[in-house]
Design a protein around this motif. Sequence first.
Motif, PDB file in Angstrom:
ATOM      1  N   ASP A  94       0.823  -1.222   0.000  1.00 22.48           N
ATOM      2  CA  ASP A  94       0.000   0.000   0.000  1.00 22.48           C
ATOM      3  C   ASP A  94       0.854   1.269   0.000  1.00 22.48           C
TER       4      ASP A  94
ATOM      5  N   HIS B   6       2.382   4.063  -1.824  1.00 20.60           N
ATOM      6  CA  HIS B   6       2.217   4.716  -3.126  1.00 20.60           C
ATOM      7  C   HIS B   6       3.553   5.004  -3.794  1.00 20.60           C
TER       8      HIS B   6
ATOM      9  N   ASP C  88      -6.082  -0.602 -11.785  1.00 18.09           N
ATOM     10  CA  ASP C  88      -5.219  -0.573 -10.605  1.00 18.09           C
ATOM     11  C   ASP C  88      -5.490  -1.778  -9.706  1.00 18.09           C
TER      12      ASP C  88
ATOM     13  N   THR D 255      -7.132  -2.606  -2.849  1.00 16.96           N
ATOM     14  CA  THR D 255      -6.963  -1.966  -1.541  1.00 16.96           C
ATOM     15  C   THR D 255      -7.424  -2.983  -0.520  1.00 16.96           C
TER      16      THR D 255
ATOM     17  N   ASP E  10      -6.356   5.763  -2.321  1.00 16.80           N
ATOM     18  CA  ASP E  10      -5.746   4.889  -3.328  1.00 16.80           C
ATOM     19  C   ASP E  10      -6.301   5.187  -4.719  1.00 16.80           C
TER      20      ASP E  10
ATOM     21  N   HIS F  76      -4.847   8.433  -6.074  1.00 19.58           N
ATOM     22  CA  HIS F  76      -3.468   8.210  -6.522  1.00 19.58           C
ATOM     23  C   HIS F  76      -3.460   7.490  -7.875  1.00 19.58           C
TER      24      HIS F  76
ATOM     25  N   LYS G  72     -10.319  -0.153 -11.148  1.00 18.98           N
ATOM     26  CA  LYS G  72      -9.659  -0.732  -9.978  1.00 18.98           C
ATOM     27  C   LYS G  72     -10.248  -2.100  -9.646  1.00 18.98           C
TER      28      LYS G  72
END
Length: 272
Positions: free
Chosen positions: A157, A159, A183, A186, A198, A201, A210
């Motif tokens: 996690d 970044h 992506d 999480t 997240d 980002h 995601k």
Amino acid sequence: MSMSVSRLETARSLLFVPGDRPDRFDKAVATGADVVILDLEDAVAVPDKGRARGHVAAWLGAGRHAMVRINATGTPWCDEDLAMAAGFGVPVMVPKAEDPVVLAELGARAGGASPLVPLVETAAGIERAVEVCAAPGVVRVALGNADLAGQLGVAHDDHLALAYARSRLVSASAATGRCAPVDGVTTSVRDLDVLAADIAHGRRLGFTGKLCIHPAQVAVVAERFAPTASEREWARTVLAAGDSVTVVDGHMVDKPLLERARRILAEGRDEG
């Protein structure tokens, strides 16, 4: 009719559901996720692999649609997983994707029936991202941040630690004419603030969707990957100014910005 390539390309929320939990398949669809991923790999223990494949086949055989994450090449289950998914013509997520030759072979064995979504989760996959994206049959790539972080010896996690990997996938996707990548997960399933951070980002780096591991994440992902009201207003203002080079709100607007504005408004039409 199977899931369309365009739906795969524009999906924002992609929700994993364990392949050995058929009681959850319809519930996953009911979350409103753009794509449900029936997982035969990490979510299923070794003794349950065959049973899970049977559950997935029965559910798809009833006329339903989802992506299937098969087991990795070289495992005892890969061939049967691929044959089952290809038989239904559903998209296939390929774990540990790093070798374009292997991806091409999987695509050929699927007879072109199943679009491929490589899950890039190794350092070799990141370093060969252009070749992975360019492999025949590949529609879109996704980041496997947890496995990649484990190999790199960094936090999944963090970044900063994974910024290079993320940017490389975004760049490789664009360089090969693929749509923007998906992506990774999480893992804080209850902390929606962490999820929102997240997403922000990932969006900033160029991701447009995601992977989700909990139904509670789906709505947040869908909402926060959609163009914001201010982005849509900016796009309308830019396009209203016309196609010639001009200035809007003190910023020069030329062809690349016009294209971005059109893309934002096109994405906005997906709402609802």
